[in-house]
Design a protein around this motif. Structure first.
Motif, short mmCIF file in Angstrom:
data_model
loop_
_atom_site.label_atom_id
_atom_site.label_comp_id
_atom_site.label_asym_id
_atom_site.label_seq_id
_atom_site.Cartn_x
_atom_site.Cartn_y
_atom_site.Cartn_z
N ALA A 21 23.76 -8.12 16.03
CA ALA A 21 23.81 -7.84 17.47
C ALA A 21 22.87 -6.73 17.90
CB ALA A 21 25.24 -7.48 17.87
N SER A 22 22.39 -6.85 19.14
CA SER A 22 21.59 -5.82 19.79
C SER A 22 22.45 -5.13 20.84
CB SER A 22 20.36 -6.46 20.45
OG SER A 22 19.57 -5.47 21.10
N LEU A 23 22.52 -3.81 20.78
CA LEU A 23 23.36 -2.99 21.66
C LEU A 23 22.48 -2.14 22.57
CD1 LEU A 23 26.00 -1.39 22.48
CD2 LEU A 23 25.57 0.02 20.45
N SER A 24 22.80 -2.11 23.85
CA SER A 24 22.08 -1.27 24.80
C SER A 24 23.03 -0.26 25.44
CB SER A 24 21.43 -2.13 25.89
OG SER A 24 20.69 -1.32 26.78
N TYR A 25 22.51 0.94 25.70
CA TYR A 25 23.31 2.00 26.31
C TYR A 25 22.38 2.87 27.16
CZ TYR A 25 21.36 4.69 22.40
OH TYR A 25 20.51 5.27 21.51
N SER A 26 22.93 3.91 27.79
CA SER A 26 22.10 4.78 28.62
C SER A 26 21.69 6.05 27.89
CB SER A 26 22.83 5.13 29.92
OG SER A 26 22.86 4.03 30.79
N ASP A 49 23.20 -8.16 23.32
CA ASP A 49 24.51 -8.77 23.09
C ASP A 49 25.68 -7.88 23.49
OD1 ASP A 49 23.09 -10.91 21.61
OD2 ASP A 49 22.74 -9.28 20.18
N LEU A 50 25.42 -6.57 23.60
CA LEU A 50 26.44 -5.59 23.97
C LEU A 50 25.83 -4.53 24.86
CD1 LEU A 50 28.00 -4.95 20.44
CD2 LEU A 50 29.28 -5.91 22.38
N ALA A 51 26.61 -4.02 25.80
CA ALA A 51 26.20 -2.87 26.61
C ALA A 51 27.44 -2.05 26.91
CB ALA A 51 25.54 -3.32 27.91
N ALA A 52 27.30 -0.73 26.91
CA ALA A 52 28.47 0.12 27.11
C ALA A 52 28.08 1.46 27.68
CB ALA A 52 29.22 0.31 25.79
N GLU A 53 28.97 2.01 28.51
CA GLU A 53 28.83 3.37 29.04
C GLU A 53 30.22 3.98 29.17
OE1 GLU A 53 25.58 4.03 32.11
OE2 GLU A 53 25.81 1.85 32.16
N PRO A 54 30.37 5.28 28.86
CA PRO A 54 31.70 5.88 28.78
C PRO A 54 32.29 6.34 30.10
CG PRO A 54 30.06 7.50 28.19
CD PRO A 54 29.32 6.22 28.42
N GLU A 55 31.46 6.50 31.13
CA GLU A 55 31.96 7.07 32.38
C GLU A 55 31.11 6.58 33.54
OE1 GLU A 55 33.87 11.36 33.61
OE2 GLU A 55 32.03 11.35 32.41
N LEU A 56 31.70 5.74 34.41
CA LEU A 56 30.98 5.16 35.53
C LEU A 56 31.88 5.09 36.75
CD1 LEU A 56 29.17 2.13 33.81
CD2 LEU A 56 28.09 4.24 34.61
N GLU A 57 31.25 5.00 37.92
CA GLU A 57 31.98 4.80 39.17
C GLU A 57 31.98 3.32 39.55
OE1 GLU A 57 33.61 7.13 40.63
OE2 GLU A 57 32.79 8.87 39.54
N LEU A 58 32.84 2.97 40.48
CA LEU A 58 32.94 1.58 40.92
C LEU A 58 31.59 1.06 41.41
CD1 LEU A 58 34.55 -0.98 41.65
CD2 LEU A 58 35.18 0.15 43.81
N TYR A 59 30.87 1.87 42.19
CA TYR A 59 29.60 1.39 42.75
C TYR A 59 28.52 1.23 41.67
CZ TYR A 59 29.32 6.53 43.03
OH TYR A 59 29.38 7.87 42.76
N ASP A 60 28.70 1.86 40.50
CA ASP A 60 27.77 1.65 39.39
C ASP A 60 27.96 0.28 38.74
OD1 ASP A 60 26.64 4.31 39.40
OD2 ASP A 60 28.47 5.02 38.43
N MET A 61 29.18 -0.26 38.82
CA MET A 61 29.54 -1.43 38.03
C MET A 61 29.79 -2.70 38.81
SD MET A 61 32.17 0.21 35.21
CE MET A 61 33.16 1.20 36.35
#
Length: 281
Positions: A174-179, A221-233
């Motif tokens: 898998a390929s994982l993307s993050y910020s 194949d995967l993306a994740a972030e630990p802290e986001l607001e509703l308008y970000d997502m």
């Protein structure tokens, strides 16, 4: 754990037609906003302020949100609007239908001349995100989806290709993307994230909206972030789920309402949740 944010039963033909009308409106609004933000990006004629949460904001952010709100007030005057940059909560209107707006997602990129930024527009109805549009004019790319209508990318509604997530079934492939990793350390989840990175074949920090659009395209194949607001997502959710993916919080709450994000091609979601939902620092 629910795998998508879609409604549990198919929408009626009338409802689908209404959502398609809402999507066409979002495209029209974004055409206007893209011209505004791209011109400011090209000219670099803006000042940068720091908000109380220490994130940057420019006049272009506020101008873009103002333009979106003005158009929605004329076309959907009874709907409420939640945006990132307006005063107080940024919420107006009175109906159960709520437009959720991030005028420039990736402002740090925008101010540094990096072309990875986008306008995000979503419509939430009865607690579900039913329309999502992401437009990145500096990349020349746009993505959109409606519930039960599929996820698409292209320059316009009439010229588009359908999106489909990958079929990668093992983390070792898998390929994982993050910020960034700093947010994971700040929320006490760095241990789990590093363990997930080490378990994957490849990891890259594409960041912001782009991680999730690449996921919907099957490029990661995967993306994740630990802290986001509703308008970000919000705008990201239907694009990911209509492409066959899963979008939850790190704890498994479906949709954009859990304050964090874990998106996958669905096949990898249980394995990724084991790392990000359970391992803490």
């Amino acid at each position: 754990m629910s795998e998508t944010s879609a409604t549990s039963r198919p929408a009626s033909p009338e409802t689908r037609r209404r959502w398609r009308d809402d999507l066409r409106l979002a495209h029209t609004i974004t055409d206007q906003v893209d011209r505004l933000t791209q011109a400011r990006f090209d000219a670099r004629d803006f000042t940068v302020e720091t908000k109380p949460d220490l994130t940057p904001v420019t006049e272009a952010d506020r101008e873009a949100e103002r333009a979106i709100r003005e158009r929605l007030s004329r076309a959907r005057g009874r709907d409420s609007v939640l945006g990132e940059e307006m005063p107080t909560t940024g919420s107006t209107g009175s109906t159960a239908r709520q437009w959720v707006v991030d005028p420039i997602d990736g402002t740090k990129n925008f101010v540094r001349g990096v072309p990875v930024w986008a306008t995000l527009i979503a419509l939430v109805e009865e607690g579900q995100v039913v329309v999502g549009l992401v437009s990145a004019p500096a990349l020349g790319r746009r993505w959109w989806a409606t519930t039960d209508g599929g996820a698409w990318t292209g320059r316009s509604l009439s010229s588009a290709r359908r999106l489909q997530v990958s079929r990668v079934a093992e983390l070792t492939d898998a390929s994982l993307s993050y910020s960034s990793l700093s947010g994971w350390a700040g929320t006490g989840r760095l241990r789990g994230m590093l363990a997930l990175i080490q378990s994957c074949w490849r990891s890259r920090a594409y960041g912001d909206f782009w991680s999730y659009m690449l996921l919907a395209e099957g490029a990661v194949d995967l993306a994740a972030e630990p802290e986001l607001e509703l308008y970000d997502m919000a705008a990201l959710v239907p694009i990911v789920t209509e492409a066959g993916g899963t979008f939850t919080s790190l704890e498994g709450q479906a949709g954009p309402f859990g304050g964090s994000a874990l998106a996958s091609n669905t096949l990898l979601h249980p394995a990724a949740t084991q790392y990000l939902g359970t391992l803490t620092d």
